[in-house]
Design a protein around this motif. Sequence first.
Motif, short mmCIF file in Angstrom:
data_model
loop_
_atom_site.label_atom_id
_atom_site.label_comp_id
_atom_site.label_asym_id
_atom_site.label_seq_id
_atom_site.Cartn_x
_atom_site.Cartn_y
_atom_site.Cartn_z
N GLY A 28 55.24 -56.04 13.52
CA GLY A 28 56.60 -56.56 13.48
C GLY A 28 57.31 -56.32 12.15
O GLY A 28 58.54 -56.43 12.07
N TYR A 29 56.55 -55.96 11.11
CA TYR A 29 57.15 -55.72 9.79
C TYR A 29 57.33 -54.23 9.50
O TYR A 29 57.85 -53.87 8.44
CB TYR A 29 56.27 -56.33 8.70
N ILE A 30 56.85 -53.38 10.41
CA ILE A 30 56.85 -51.94 10.15
C ILE A 30 57.98 -51.27 10.95
O ILE A 30 58.01 -51.37 12.17
CB ILE A 30 55.48 -51.32 10.51
N ARG A 31 58.89 -50.60 10.22
CA ARG A 31 59.97 -49.85 10.90
C ARG A 31 59.42 -48.54 11.46
O ARG A 31 59.83 -48.09 12.51
CB ARG A 31 61.09 -49.57 9.90
N GLY A 32 58.54 -47.92 10.71
CA GLY A 32 58.00 -46.64 11.15
C GLY A 32 57.19 -46.00 10.04
O GLY A 32 56.83 -46.65 9.05
#
Length: 253
Positions: free
Chosen positions: A129-133
């Motif tokens: 949930g904290y990782i955009r990509g």
Amino acid sequence: MKYCRFLADGQPTYGRIEGNSVVARASSFEGLANGVPMSLALDGVELLAPVEPSKILCVGRNYRDHAAEMGNDVPKEPLLFLKPPSALLAPGGTIWKPAITQRLDFEGELGIVIGKRASGIGPDEDVRGYIRGYTIVNDVTMRDIQKADGQWTRGKGFDTSCPVGPLVTDEVDPLQGSITVETLLNGEVRQHGETGDFIFPIPELLRYITAVMTLEPGDLIPTGTPAGVGPMQSGDAVEVRIQGIGSLKNVIG
Ligand code: MG
């Protein structure tokens, strides 16, 4: 989604990518979901670094074989250091070889891009949930200066020492399976690693970092380099390839 940043009429712009085209643009990442439709070949735009981090938090010695080749023990805890945002370099940009160094090394690395403010991530919390990509980073290093200084600010923080891109994607998931990281110098493979060989996996890194430091959207976390680091000379072409993301190419000035 895959996205890049590029110059549109001289203005830095975020672009959503489908296939080999930029299909929508917006002034911010958050605006891309409802971006202005467009159609431009990805190889026809002037790419910028795809991230605008408040900080670049790097991980050192995260592969056993690289720790060994540098004569270091495997660390008991993640080894962290910072590069300033002024170190960022666009895909295709020229890496500066400062006159003070005799040994400028490549370090191909997977980069995590943060998508949501993160502080004190809990032991049972899903870090996705904290990782955009994810993106590609070359942690360019003046090896002689790094060793002489004892700490790494000059050796790894100089201008152009953080080539990144060409895009950010959430269509790969190194939390699910290992992905391949390779570095080529003048077309010859010099580094070949698998993220499955990380000493400290991504969830552990994010928990370790956010125990002491708040991560902001857009922050960049290069995750360490596999064995095979080596020197680059003026005129060389360096390329970092990561499975499912693409290829980051730069030249040495
Ligand atoms: Mg590194």
